[in-house]
Enzyme design. Structure first.
Site, PDB file in Angstrom:
ATOM      1  CB  CYS A   3      15.619  33.445  -1.247  1.00  0.00           C
ATOM      2  SG  CYS A   3      14.474  34.219  -0.076  1.00  0.00           S
ATOM      3  CB  THR A   4      13.310  35.326  -5.579  1.00  0.00           C
ATOM      4  OG1 THR A   4      12.578  34.252  -5.007  1.00  0.00           O
ATOM      5  CG2 THR A   4      14.229  34.799  -6.644  1.00  0.00           C
TER       6      THR A   4
END
Length: 105
Positions: A9-10
């Site tokens: 994920c970011t």
């Protein structure tokens, strides 16, 4: 069916590991062998081996960012989704992977 995957994920914290857990639980519940590598803030964990990748019927990439080592999956069937999908609908995603496997290339 053997599934390998990558979750990233970011931020590299919560969704990465939640997606991994949800995918692995859904895969095992469906009776499949599944291993998910994580690429988070502390680096790559549970790194997939070349043997695991070679034996896999399909690759699931649940990522919101570009993953490292994507070239390892060249020639494999790949489903790529945002981590949200893996977190919210892991059973549907595993079912979709099973559908893709039976389709001719």
């Amino acid at each position: 069916m053997k599934i390998v995957g990558v979750a990233a994920c970011t931020v590299g914290i919560a969704h990465t590991y939640i997606a991994q857990e949800k995918l692995e639980n859904a895969g095992k519940k469906a009776g499949y062998e599944i291993t998910v590598e994580t690429q988070g803030t502390i680096g790559t964990e549970n790194e997939l081996t070349q043997e695991q990748i070679a034996e896999a019927d399909i690759v699931i990439i649940a990522a919101d960012v570009k993953i490292a080592g994507r070239e390892r999956f060249e020639g494999k069937r790949i489903i790529e989704v945002p981590t949200d999908v893996a977190v919210k609908s892991p059973n549907k995603l595993i079912a979709k992977a099973a559908e893709v496997i039976v389709q001719p290339r």
